[in-house]
Write a protein that holds these residues in place. Structure first.
Motif, mmCIF file in Angstrom:
data_model
loop_
_atom_site.group_PDB
_atom_site.id
_atom_site.type_symbol
_atom_site.label_atom_id
_atom_site.label_comp_id
_atom_site.label_asym_id
_atom_site.label_seq_id
_atom_site.Cartn_x
_atom_site.Cartn_y
_atom_site.Cartn_z
ATOM 1 N N PHE A 1 144.531 49.704 20.865
ATOM 2 C CA PHE A 1 143.472 49.303 19.939
ATOM 3 C C PHE A 1 142.127 49.213 20.663
ATOM 4 O O PHE A 1 141.090 49.623 20.126
ATOM 5 C CB PHE A 1 143.808 47.962 19.291
ATOM 6 N N ILE A 2 142.135 48.658 21.865
ATOM 7 C CA ILE A 2 140.898 48.530 22.636
ATOM 8 C C ILE A 2 140.315 49.909 22.927
ATOM 9 O O ILE A 2 139.106 50.141 22.768
ATOM 10 C CB ILE A 2 141.155 47.761 23.952
ATOM 11 N N ARG A 3 141.173 50.832 23.334
ATOM 12 C CA ARG A 3 140.697 52.192 23.636
ATOM 13 C C ARG A 3 140.172 52.892 22.389
ATOM 14 O O ARG A 3 139.176 53.618 22.441
ATOM 15 C CB ARG A 3 141.820 53.004 24.292
ATOM 16 N N LEU A 4 140.849 52.679 21.259
ATOM 17 C CA LEU A 4 140.415 53.300 20.009
ATOM 18 C C LEU A 4 139.036 52.800 19.605
ATOM 19 O O LEU A 4 138.134 53.603 19.310
ATOM 20 C CB LEU A 4 141.422 53.005 18.894
ATOM 21 N N PHE A 5 138.858 51.489 19.590
ATOM 22 C CA PHE A 5 137.564 50.921 19.221
ATOM 23 C C PHE A 5 136.491 51.338 20.215
ATOM 24 O O PHE A 5 135.361 51.668 19.827
ATOM 25 C CB PHE A 5 137.662 49.397 19.153
ATOM 26 N N ALA A 6 136.821 51.317 21.508
ATOM 27 C CA ALA A 6 135.844 51.697 22.524
ATOM 28 C C ALA A 6 135.435 53.154 22.359
ATOM 29 O O ALA A 6 134.261 53.510 22.534
ATOM 30 C CB ALA A 6 136.417 51.453 23.914
ATOM 31 N N HIS A 7 136.393 54.004 22.025
ATOM 32 C CA HIS A 7 136.099 55.428 21.818
ATOM 33 C C HIS A 7 135.145 55.616 20.644
ATOM 34 O O HIS A 7 134.175 56.388 20.729
ATOM 35 C CB HIS A 7 137.401 56.186 21.573
ATOM 36 N N LYS A 8 135.401 54.921 19.541
ATOM 37 C CA LYS A 8 134.535 55.015 18.367
ATOM 38 C C LYS A 8 133.134 54.494 18.683
ATOM 39 O O LYS A 8 132.121 55.075 18.264
ATOM 40 C CB LYS A 8 135.133 54.224 17.210
ATOM 41 N N MET A 9 133.048 53.395 19.420
ATOM 42 C CA MET A 9 131.757 52.835 19.790
ATOM 43 C C MET A 9 131.009 53.762 20.733
ATOM 44 O O MET A 9 129.799 53.945 20.618
ATOM 45 C CB MET A 9 131.944 51.457 20.425
ATOM 46 N N SER A 10 131.726 54.358 21.654
ATOM 47 C CA SER A 10 131.121 55.271 22.613
ATOM 48 C C SER A 10 130.520 56.483 21.898
ATOM 49 O O SER A 10 129.408 56.930 22.223
ATOM 50 C CB SER A 10 132.168 55.724 23.631
ATOM 51 N N ASN A 11 131.248 56.999 20.911
ATOM 52 C CA ASN A 11 130.737 58.133 20.136
ATOM 53 C C ASN A 11 129.489 57.751 19.349
ATOM 54 O O ASN A 11 128.534 58.532 19.243
ATOM 55 C CB ASN A 11 131.817 58.641 19.178
ATOM 56 N N ALA A 12 129.506 56.534 18.796
ATOM 57 C CA ALA A 12 128.382 56.095 17.964
ATOM 58 C C ALA A 12 127.118 55.878 18.791
ATOM 59 O O ALA A 12 126.015 56.218 18.352
ATOM 60 C CB ALA A 12 128.757 54.808 17.228
ATOM 61 N N VAL A 13 127.260 55.322 19.985
ATOM 62 C CA VAL A 13 126.093 55.003 20.801
ATOM 63 C C VAL A 13 125.697 56.161 21.711
ATOM 64 O O VAL A 13 124.586 56.187 22.250
ATOM 65 C CB VAL A 13 126.367 53.729 21.631
ATOM 66 N N GLY A 14 126.611 57.121 21.899
ATOM 67 C CA GLY A 14 126.314 58.271 22.738
ATOM 68 C C GLY A 14 126.323 57.959 24.218
ATOM 69 O O GLY A 14 125.687 58.643 25.018
ATOM 70 N N GLU A 15 127.057 56.933 24.617
ATOM 71 C CA GLU A 15 127.172 56.556 26.032
ATOM 72 C C GLU A 15 128.611 56.207 26.355
ATOM 73 O O GLU A 15 129.422 55.933 25.465
ATOM 74 C CB GLU A 15 126.267 55.350 26.340
ATOM 75 N N ARG A 16 128.917 56.197 27.636
ATOM 76 C CA ARG A 16 130.247 55.836 28.105
ATOM 77 C C ARG A 16 130.174 54.537 28.898
ATOM 78 O O ARG A 16 129.136 54.203 29.477
ATOM 79 C CB ARG A 16 130.839 56.947 28.981
ATOM 80 N N SER A 17 131.265 53.818 28.943
ATOM 81 C CA SER A 17 131.324 52.585 29.718
ATOM 82 C C SER A 17 131.780 52.876 31.142
ATOM 83 O O SER A 17 132.620 53.759 31.370
ATOM 84 C CB SER A 17 132.295 51.594 29.065
ATOM 85 N N ARG A 18 131.245 52.142 32.091
ATOM 86 C CA ARG A 18 131.654 52.290 33.488
ATOM 87 C C ARG A 18 132.923 51.494 33.770
ATOM 88 O O ARG A 18 133.550 51.662 34.804
ATOM 89 C CB ARG A 18 130.537 51.798 34.405
ATOM 90 N N GLN A 19 133.301 50.619 32.831
ATOM 91 C CA GLN A 19 134.466 49.772 33.016
ATOM 92 C C GLN A 19 135.574 50.181 32.048
ATOM 93 O O GLN A 19 135.350 50.925 31.091
ATOM 94 C CB GLN A 19 134.086 48.301 32.793
ATOM 95 N N SER A 20 136.759 49.659 32.293
ATOM 96 C CA SER A 20 137.902 49.982 31.440
ATOM 97 C C SER A 20 138.352 48.732 30.689
ATOM 98 O O SER A 20 137.891 47.623 30.962
ATOM 99 C CB SER A 20 139.057 50.529 32.295
ATOM 100 N N GLY A 21 139.252 48.929 29.755
ATOM 101 C CA GLY A 21 139.838 47.806 29.033
ATOM 102 C C GLY A 21 138.820 47.027 28.213
ATOM 103 O O GLY A 21 137.813 47.563 27.749
ATOM 104 N N TYR A 22 139.085 45.745 28.061
ATOM 105 C CA TYR A 22 138.230 44.899 27.224
ATOM 106 C C TYR A 22 136.836 44.752 27.815
ATOM 107 O O TYR A 22 135.848 44.655 27.074
ATOM 108 C CB TYR A 22 138.880 43.524 27.056
ATOM 109 N N ASP A 23 136.741 44.757 29.139
ATOM 110 C CA ASP A 23 135.427 44.683 29.784
ATOM 111 C C ASP A 23 134.560 45.870 29.375
ATOM 112 O O ASP A 23 133.354 45.728 29.121
ATOM 113 C CB ASP A 23 135.574 44.655 31.309
ATOM 114 N N GLY A 24 135.157 47.046 29.312
ATOM 115 C CA GLY A 24 134.421 48.223 28.887
ATOM 116 C C GLY A 24 134.013 48.148 27.430
ATOM 117 O O GLY A 24 132.915 48.589 27.056
#
Length: 212
Positions: free
Chosen positions: A15-38
């Motif tokens: 679930f965390i990866r799914l939400f993070a993926h959707k957020m990453s697509n929306a903002v056009g950036e990637r997180s440097r961290q993984s999991g909930y921190d990312g």
């Protein structure tokens, strides 16, 4: 205050990866961290350079991308916010969103209906200590990235009113399905000062990120 330690299950991580993926697509950036921190870091990226309304609109895009439009239409069209529907939504919320907000439970609550009547129903999801608020330490993130867009999503897209009331002292929160959300300006959250953990701490005034 020592932060709570979480041990995410395999499904929590999905679930965390799914939400993070959707957020990453929306903002056009990637997180440097993984999991909930990312996930939280992506929330911070969404806030950066955007006013409160723009933040809420971007989160709304993320939420809508998670549920197909025909499903939203079907629920909104064929399911009115009866007591049973509200109680089922509360139960499902405790099963699906614990990874996001931490341990929660369903409680009874008094609801005022559109006709002015009151009824008691088990449609309050009591979040004991919100993981998202604790991790972010930010009133603005709580209001703009969670409370307001989630209320709007359920109330307008699902047709099921939802009011979320965070407690910034003990970091708990109540999600009441079936209760129409009041204007933010009438709530205590609108006048809530920054938390001690906030990087732009402003002790005298309400959190500036809520009013931008």
């Amino acid at each position: 205050m020592e932060k709570t330690t979480y041990h995410d299950t395999f499904f929590d991580q999905l679930f965390i990866r799914l939400f993070a993926h959707k957020m990453s697509n929306a903002v056009g950036e990637r997180s440097r961290q993984s999991g909930y921190d990312g996930f939280v870091e992506l929330s911070q990226k969404i806030m950066r350079g955007r006013n409160s309304q723009q933040q809420q609109q971007l989160v709304a895009v993320v939420l809508q991308s998670l549920v197909p439009a025909p499903v939203l239409w079907g629920i909104r069209t064929f399911f009115s916010p009866t007591q049973l529907v509200c109680e089922l939504n509360a139960w499902f919320a405790t099963q699906l969103f614990e990874w996001l907000v931490g341990p929660c439970e369903v409680q009874s609550v008094e609801i005022k209906t559109a006709t002015g009547q009151t009824r008691h129903q088990k449609s309050n999801v009591h979040i004991k200590k919100c993981r998202y608020l604790e991790q972010s330490g930010c009133v603005g993130m709580c209001i703009n990235m969670c409370k307001l867009p989630t209320q709007q999503f359920f109330t307008e897209k699902f047709g099921i009113p939802l009011t979320m009331t965070p407690n910034f002292e003990d970091l708990s929160c109540d999600m009441v399905f079936g209760q129409v959300p009041p204007p933010l300006e009438t709530e205590d959250a609108y006048r809530q000062p920054c938390l001690q953990e906030c990087t732009v701490l402003n002790e005298a005034l309400a959190c500036p990120k809520v009013r931008t």
